[in-house]
Design an enzyme around this catalytic site. Structure first.
Site, mmCIF file in Angstrom:
data_model
loop_
_atom_site.group_PDB
_atom_site.id
_atom_site.type_symbol
_atom_site.label_atom_id
_atom_site.label_comp_id
_atom_site.label_asym_id
_atom_site.label_seq_id
_atom_site.Cartn_x
_atom_site.Cartn_y
_atom_site.Cartn_z
ATOM 1 N N LYS A 66 0.844 -1.206 0.000
ATOM 2 C CA LYS A 66 0.000 0.000 0.000
ATOM 3 C C LYS A 66 0.873 1.248 0.000
ATOM 4 O O LYS A 66 0.618 2.199 -0.733
ATOM 5 C CB LYS A 66 -0.955 -0.014 1.213
ATOM 6 C CG LYS A 66 -2.100 -1.007 1.028
ATOM 7 C CD LYS A 66 -2.899 -1.263 2.303
ATOM 8 C CE LYS A 66 -3.895 -2.396 2.065
ATOM 9 N NZ LYS A 66 -4.620 -2.809 3.262
ATOM 10 N N GLN A 110 -4.748 -1.257 9.409
ATOM 11 C CA GLN A 110 -4.708 -2.596 8.823
ATOM 12 C C GLN A 110 -5.361 -3.616 9.766
ATOM 13 O O GLN A 110 -5.042 -3.662 10.952
ATOM 14 C CB GLN A 110 -3.237 -2.982 8.545
ATOM 15 C CG GLN A 110 -3.059 -4.325 7.862
ATOM 16 C CD GLN A 110 -3.602 -4.332 6.431
ATOM 17 O OE1 GLN A 110 -3.479 -3.356 5.694
ATOM 18 N NE2 GLN A 110 -4.211 -5.450 6.045
ATOM 19 N N ASP A 133 -11.083 3.080 3.899
ATOM 20 C CA ASP A 133 -11.569 1.698 3.800
ATOM 21 C C ASP A 133 -13.091 1.667 3.615
ATOM 22 O O ASP A 133 -13.656 0.635 3.255
ATOM 23 C CB ASP A 133 -11.212 0.921 5.083
ATOM 24 C CG ASP A 133 -10.050 -0.048 4.880
ATOM 25 O OD1 ASP A 133 -9.767 -0.396 3.717
ATOM 26 O OD2 ASP A 133 -9.446 -0.458 5.885
#
Ligand code: NAD
Length: 312
Positions: A66, A110, A133
């Site tokens: 990422k 995460q 997200d």
């Protein structure tokens, strides 16, 4: 002839194999171009902060990828690597600090988090306008209410919609879509996005009877279950568009002792003979998720300036 094969009606024209790798690359290219534009016209550089707690090897790889992708897009990219023993309070303090950092437009914590951390409290602590997200209740609500201009959408289903566009275009009016799986990160938002695109949507899950029969009436099947090769060719209507979200690692003795390979939730080799369009695994939905994370960060930066974000 087995009872299985007697049910399979093959699609006579060649299926469209939807190339997620190429489409993800074109999304990233657009993010790069729009980032340059944002910098030039508004003096704004998108910034993303990725937070990882602990040293789960798979998560470490995802987080590194990422960060690299964000740099390739021209973003400011910071990664906060926290110790496994980090307290809930310290993690929430970091989220708060990032919420108040005007150079950061996207925050991603995460998952999974260590067991002593309440992941829901952490996700809901992220400022909704930085929740790249798309898991914050505000973004879930915006998606449900169709407030798309400022909603940050969960990356995997948003990526699936772009893949589906290749086969069916933007408007799914008159089409029946069956989504198998009802998770908050894939199945439910996927169903909402399909509904938004005018499809008639059915959600199947572990308590749904006769899923194969349901699928046979579908023009679009999205499989997000986590069961290797569950969806068989005889579940599909000839010409159906099939989006396979599943990523399952299975033994591959043919490759040598102890070897494994990735398969989706769809039995690809047989399904490809019936489908009109299908995503492979790997190389289908997988590469889209990180590309859409970049697109979300760009969108968050645009929205922070009150400018209409480019559409992907
Ligand atoms: P999950 O375990 O949270 O949800 C699975 C869903 O499948 C549940 O809603 C359950 O009700 C349903 N289900 C289970 N057994 C079923 C059955 N026999 N019939 C019908 N429905 C059944 O999983 P998830 O997080 O939504 O992920 C699903 C799959 O997608 C996994 O393989 C995961 O690895 C993969 N995934 C891929 C990406 C990507 O980037 N490509 C992203 C997220 C998840």
């Amino acid at each position: 002839m087995t009872s299985n094969t007697s049910l399979v009606m093959e699609n006579n024209s060649a299926p469209l194999i939807i190339d997620g790798k190429a489409i993800a690359a074109s999304v990233v290219e657009k993010v790069q171009n729009e980032t340059q534009k944002l910098l030039k016209e508004h003096d704004l550089k998108p910034g993303i902060a990725v937070v990882i707690v602990g040293d789960d090897p798979a998560s470490q790889v995802y987080v590194r990828n990422k960060g690299l992708k964000a740099e390739a897009c021209g973003f400011k990219s910071v990664t906060h690597r926290l110790d496994e023993e980090t307290s809930q309070k310290d993690l929430l303090n970091l989220v708060d600090q990032l919420n108040n950092d005007t150079t950061i437009h996207g925050i991603l914590v995460q998952l999974p988090l260590p067991r002593h951390i309440d992941k829901d409290e952490v996700i809901q602590a992220i400022a909704p306008e930085k929740d790249v997200d798309g898991f914050h209740f505000i973004n879930v609500g915006k998606l449900g209410a169709g407030v798309m201009q400022t909603a940050l959408l969960p990356c995997t289903p948003a990526g699936c919609m772009i893949l589906l566009r290749e086969a069916r275009g933007d408007d799914l009016s008159g089409l029946h879509a069956v989504v198998i799986g009802r998770s908050n990160i894939v199945g439910k938002p996927m169903a909402q996005l399909l509904l938004q695109a005018n499809a008639t949507v059915t959600i199947a899950h572990r308590h749904t009877p006769n899923v194969p029969q349901l699928c046979r009436s579908a023009d679009i099947v999205v499989a997000a279950v986590g069961i290797p090769e569950m969806v068989k060719a005889d579940w599909l209507k000839p010409g159906a568009s099939v989006i396979d979200v599943g990523i399952n690692r299975v033994d591959a003795p043919e490759k040598g002792e102890g070897k494994t390979r990735l398969v989706g939730d769809v039995a690809y080799e047989e399904a490809v003979k019936v489908a009109g369009a299908i995503t492979p695994v790997p190389g289908g939905v997988g590469p889209m998720t990180i590309a859409l994370l970049m697109a979300n960060t760009l969108k968050a930066a645009y929205v922070s300036k009150g400018i209409e974000a480019p559409r992907f």
